[in-house]
Design a protein around this motif. Structure first.
Motif, PDB file in Angstrom:
ATOM      1  N   SER A 123       6.862  -3.576  -4.397  1.00  6.75           N
ATOM      2  CA  SER A 123       6.530  -2.188  -4.734  1.00  6.75           C
ATOM      3  C   SER A 123       5.294  -2.076  -5.623  1.00  6.75           C
ATOM      4  O   SER A 123       4.631  -1.034  -5.631  1.00  6.75           O
ATOM      5  CB  SER A 123       7.734  -1.507  -5.393  1.00  6.75           C
ATOM      6  OG  SER A 123       8.220  -2.292  -6.458  1.00  6.75           O
ATOM      7  N   LYS A 124       4.984  -3.136  -6.360  1.00  8.30           N
ATOM      8  CA  LYS A 124       3.770  -3.091  -7.188  1.00  8.30           C
ATOM      9  C   LYS A 124       2.537  -3.524  -6.401  1.00  8.30           C
ATOM     10  O   LYS A 124       1.529  -2.825  -6.358  1.00  8.30           O
ATOM     11  CB  LYS A 124       3.933  -3.983  -8.417  1.00  8.30           C
ATOM     12  CG  LYS A 124       4.820  -3.340  -9.481  1.00  8.30           C
ATOM     13  CD  LYS A 124       4.959  -4.220 -10.714  1.00  8.30           C
ATOM     14  CE  LYS A 124       5.979  -3.604 -11.674  1.00  8.30           C
ATOM     15  NZ  LYS A 124       6.447  -4.544 -12.680  1.00  8.30           N
ATOM     16  N   ALA A 127       1.681  -1.017  -3.594  1.00  7.81           N
ATOM     17  CA  ALA A 127       2.006   0.366  -3.981  1.00  7.81           C
ATOM     18  C   ALA A 127       1.275   1.399  -3.127  1.00  7.81           C
ATOM     19  O   ALA A 127       1.804   2.479  -2.839  1.00  7.81           O
ATOM     20  CB  ALA A 127       1.679   0.567  -5.461  1.00  7.81           C
ATOM     21  N   GLY A 131       4.766   0.415  -0.694  1.00  7.84           N
ATOM     22  CA  GLY A 131       5.464  -0.754  -1.223  1.00  7.84           C
ATOM     23  C   GLY A 131       5.605  -1.878  -0.200  1.00  7.84           C
ATOM     24  O   GLY A 131       6.254  -2.890  -0.468  1.00  7.84           O
TER      25      GLY A 131
END
Lengths: 170, 170
Positions: A123-124, A127, A131
């Protein structure tokens, strides 16, 4: 009735050069999302199966790593980081062996493999694309013909299921 | 080109009462070959996928236990005792979700499950049927509609591959 869909096979069909507008920088010989071929993906558990007609004309099996399978079975959305979903596909070919026994032409089986695609949840790192990172491999190598920039836009309509079309087949 | 076939779905379709001429005695509430539902079969590895048209009209995934997968990958024939092959099948349904994104009707996915079938290798116990026992389950229970006596005759033509139609999809 549960139904299973899996789409990103289609959206990588258009041949394209990996460009600088991709979410992550990359060379022609590696996927733009920086995803390496998981060495054990062929051992993963089955999520579902599908058939695409048209230009794709394939049979597909969708497999998941343990994180993916657990999330599917427990109904967890969004998928947790670490989820990897693999879409294997083979040419759609009639089976003469089977049809002979059936007494009619009705059986279609997996022919030669086309390519293998992956969705990787981080998800980081990913992003900007819901994600998810996307990758396509052919004969075990990153597929240079794959335009991975087209993956995410096609998956956007299924945002309600965390951008994943395929449902688990019980 | 490798091709995958898997047939015993078709040959169990005819409803029949389990009779005394079956290879092993059995009650209506248990498979005539005495095969119990393997509790972990849904976790097994993928052998291949297929689509049957006609009355079956399904998508199928063929899974194998570890003995089966090892034999397939190493090309061992006949399959060793302990091999179990599972054929899962789901109704063949069009996917509106997918087709919307494709822009045309081309996507077919796994609908509701139909039944699950097994081939179990035990060269002594099932000597009279090529070393294979056959079973069919529906909703996790032995399927009383399955006429398991019809399995082996239909698998006989593929004796050269130890009575197994399905080939491994790489």
């Amino acid at each position: 009735m549960k139904r299973t869909a899996f789409l990103f096979g289609a959206i990588l069909i258009v041949a394209g050069v990996i460009g600088s507008t991709a979410p992550a920088s990359g060379h022609a010989d590696e996927p733009i999302y920086g995803i390496k071929l998981p060495p054990d993906y062929r051992d993963w558990k089955l999520i579902s199966v599908a058939h695409e007609e048209g230009n794709l004309n394939d049979l597909r099996g969708v497999l998941g790593n343990d994180v993916a399978i657990k999330a599917y079975r427990e109904g967890h959305l969004p998928f947790p980081d670490g989820t990897i979903i693999a879409r294997l596909a083979w040419n759609y070919v009639p089976s003469e062996e089977n049809n002979k026994v059936f007494g009619r032409a009705q059986s279609f089986v997996a022919g030669s493999p086309t390519n293998v695609q992956f969705m990787v949840k981080d998800s980081k790192k990913y992003a900007s694309t819901g994600g998810w990172g996307f990758a396509q491999f052919k004969d075990g190598k990153p597929d240079e013909k794959a335009d991975l920039k087209t993956c995410y836009p096609c998956h956007e309509p299924i945002k309600a299921r965390d951008f994943v079309f395929t449902r688990y087949a019980p």
